[in-house]
Structure formats: C-alpha cells, structure tokens
Motif scaffolding. Structure first.
Motif, PDB file in Angstrom:
ATOM      1  N   MET A 165       0.806  -1.156  -0.019  1.00  0.00           N
ATOM      2  CA  MET A 165      -0.028   0.126   0.049  1.00  0.00           C
ATOM      3  C   MET A 165       0.647   1.365  -0.051  1.00  0.00           C
ATOM      4  N   LEU A 166       0.638   2.205  -0.981  1.00  0.00           N
ATOM      5  CA  LEU A 166       1.273   3.269  -1.149  1.00  0.00           C
ATOM      6  C   LEU A 166       1.044   4.391   0.108  1.00  0.00           C
ATOM      7  N   GLN A 167       2.086   4.788   0.758  1.00  0.00           N
ATOM      8  CA  GLN A 167       2.165   5.863   1.687  1.00  0.00           C
ATOM      9  C   GLN A 167       3.062   7.050   1.328  1.00  0.00           C
ATOM     10  N   THR A 168       2.652   8.298   1.948  1.00  0.00           N
ATOM     11  CA  THR A 168       3.500   9.241   1.725  1.00  0.00           C
ATOM     12  C   THR A 168       4.136   9.950   2.927  1.00  0.00           C
ATOM     13  N   TYR A 169       5.268  10.109   3.130  1.00  0.00           N
ATOM     14  CA  TYR A 169       5.995  10.959   4.367  1.00  0.00           C
ATOM     15  C   TYR A 169       6.334  12.111   3.933  1.00  0.00           C
ATOM     16  N   SER A 170       6.203  13.131   4.800  1.00  0.00           N
ATOM     17  CA  SER A 170       6.794  14.380   4.990  1.00  0.00           C
ATOM     18  C   SER A 170       7.874  14.475   6.088  1.00  0.00           C
ATOM     19  N   ILE A 171       8.977  14.519   5.717  1.00  0.00           N
ATOM     20  CA  ILE A 171      10.091  14.265   6.594  1.00  0.00           C
ATOM     21  C   ILE A 171      10.907  15.830   6.711  1.00  0.00           C
ATOM     22  N   ILE A 172      11.079  16.297   7.983  1.00  0.00           N
ATOM     23  CA  ILE A 172      11.718  17.524   7.853  1.00  0.00           C
ATOM     24  C   ILE A 172      13.199  17.011   8.862  1.00  0.00           C
ATOM     25  N   VAL A 173      14.291  17.322   8.310  1.00  0.00           N
ATOM     26  CA  VAL A 173      15.649  17.202   8.913  1.00  0.00           C
ATOM     27  C   VAL A 173      16.320  18.439   9.414  1.00  0.00           C
ATOM     28  N   THR A 174      16.878  18.382  10.782  1.00  0.00           N
ATOM     29  CA  THR A 174      17.364  19.681  11.032  1.00  0.00           C
ATOM     30  C   THR A 174      18.770  19.329  11.540  1.00  0.00           C
ATOM     31  N   GLY A 175      19.578  20.296  11.690  1.00  0.00           N
ATOM     32  CA  GLY A 175      20.959  20.046  12.129  1.00  0.00           C
ATOM     33  C   GLY A 175      21.736  20.756  10.965  1.00  0.00           C
ATOM     34  N   LYS A 176      23.159  20.235  10.803  1.00  0.00           N
ATOM     35  CA  LYS A 176      23.719  20.849   9.906  1.00  0.00           C
ATOM     36  C   LYS A 176      23.663  19.667   8.662  1.00  0.00           C
ATOM     37  N   VAL A 177      22.571  20.246   7.985  1.00  0.00           N
ATOM     38  CA  VAL A 177      22.084  19.353   6.576  1.00  0.00           C
ATOM     39  C   VAL A 177      22.014  20.175   5.484  1.00  0.00           C
ATOM     40  N   GLN A 178      22.549  21.239   5.260  1.00  0.00           N
ATOM     41  CA  GLN A 178      22.661  21.974   4.145  1.00  0.00           C
ATOM     42  C   GLN A 178      24.293  22.131   4.100  1.00  0.00           C
ATOM     43  N   GLY A 179      24.494  22.080   2.668  1.00  0.00           N
ATOM     44  CA  GLY A 179      26.022  22.279   2.127  1.00  0.00           C
ATOM     45  C   GLY A 179      26.892  21.141   2.543  1.00  0.00           C
ATOM     46  N   VAL A 180      26.189  20.030   2.834  1.00  0.00           N
ATOM     47  CA  VAL A 180      26.857  18.544   3.101  1.00  0.00           C
ATOM     48  C   VAL A 180      26.490  17.523   2.360  1.00  0.00           C
ATOM     49  N   PHE A 181      25.926  17.865   1.047  1.00  0.00           N
ATOM     50  CA  PHE A 181      25.309  16.829   0.118  1.00  0.00           C
ATOM     51  C   PHE A 181      24.337  16.050   0.741  1.00  0.00           C
ATOM     52  N   TYR A 182      23.364  16.508   1.633  1.00  0.00           N
ATOM     53  CA  TYR A 182      22.410  15.840   2.165  1.00  0.00           C
ATOM     54  C   TYR A 182      21.321  15.515   1.018  1.00  0.00           C
ATOM     55  N   ARG A 183      20.943  16.674   0.364  1.00  0.00           N
ATOM     56  CA  ARG A 183      19.996  16.536  -0.813  1.00  0.00           C
ATOM     57  C   ARG A 183      20.351  15.176  -1.960  1.00  0.00           C
ATOM     58  N   GLN A 184      21.543  15.314  -2.431  1.00  0.00           N
ATOM     59  CA  GLN A 184      22.074  14.382  -3.375  1.00  0.00           C
ATOM     60  C   GLN A 184      22.095  13.067  -2.683  1.00  0.00           C
ATOM     61  N   SER A 185      22.564  12.897  -1.615  1.00  0.00           N
ATOM     62  CA  SER A 185      22.722  11.737  -1.035  1.00  0.00           C
ATOM     63  C   SER A 185      21.245  11.235  -0.481  1.00  0.00           C
ATOM     64  N   THR A 186      20.255  11.882  -0.183  1.00  0.00           N
ATOM     65  CA  THR A 186      18.987  11.474  -0.029  1.00  0.00           C
ATOM     66  C   THR A 186      18.348  10.875  -1.388  1.00  0.00           C
ATOM     67  N   LYS A 187      18.553  11.718  -2.532  1.00  0.00           N
ATOM     68  CA  LYS A 187      18.261  11.203  -3.824  1.00  0.00           C
ATOM     69  C   LYS A 187      18.629   9.747  -4.033  1.00  0.00           C
ATOM     70  N   GLU A 188      20.021   9.472  -3.781  1.00  0.00           N
ATOM     71  CA  GLU A 188      20.370   8.413  -4.081  1.00  0.00           C
ATOM     72  C   GLU A 188      19.817   7.225  -3.274  1.00  0.00           C
TER      73      GLU A 188
END
Length: 90
Positions: free
Chosen positions: A1-24
């Motif tokens: 069954m398909l579900q959708t999550y909204s996930i908010i991540v806080t901390g040092k998460v910008q400028g550290v390849f978080y988005r690219q790593s999440t995509k992978e």
C-alpha cells in the motif's frame, strides 16, 4: 500500500550533500518524491512508497551523509501522493 511521508531534517544538513545523498538513497529504495532545502536551514523530504521502504529512508535520514550532523528528524504521514521519480527541488 502506497504511503507518503513528509520528513523534516534539522541540524547541519545544508551544504553537506544531504539532498544528493537522499536522492541516491531514495533511488536505492525505489521511492518517489523530492528533497529540498528550506530557508530556515532544514531539509524537507516528501517521499512515497511502502511503509517498509519509507521506514528505511527515515532510518537513513537520522544519520545522513558523512558530513551531516542531524539533530532531529520529524516524520508525518500525509495524504498519498504520486510523484514521477525522485528529484532535488530548488
């Protein structure tokens, strides 16, 4: 069954390849959705898949890529959404 999550991540998460790593990681898990930086320094992830796939992503989000320092991961189940692939939004 398909579900959708909204996930908010806080901390040092910008400028550290978080988005690219999440995509992978999302591709590895066969999830669809997107990831983007928010103006307040957090990262937003919208992901759709099975509960097991999504839980695996949440586990990964708590650590993130090597240079990230995750402080908190907030997860909310939202109305199921259909996305084309998984992308990085600007």
């Amino acid at each position: 069954m398909l579900q959708t999550y909204s996930i908010i991540v806080t901390g040092k998460v910008q400028g550290v390849f978080y988005r690219q790593s999440t995509k992978e990681r999302a591709h590895d898990l066969n999830l669809t959705g997107y990831v983007k930086n928010l103006p307040d320094g957090t990262v937003l992830i919208m992901a759709s898949g099975t509960t097991e796939q999504l839980l695996q992503l949440v586990i990964w989000c708590r650590k993130g890529p090597a240079r990230a320092k995750v402080e908190e991961v907030k997860v909310e189940t939202v109305a199921p959404a259909v996305f084309m692939g998984f992308r990085i939004e600007r």
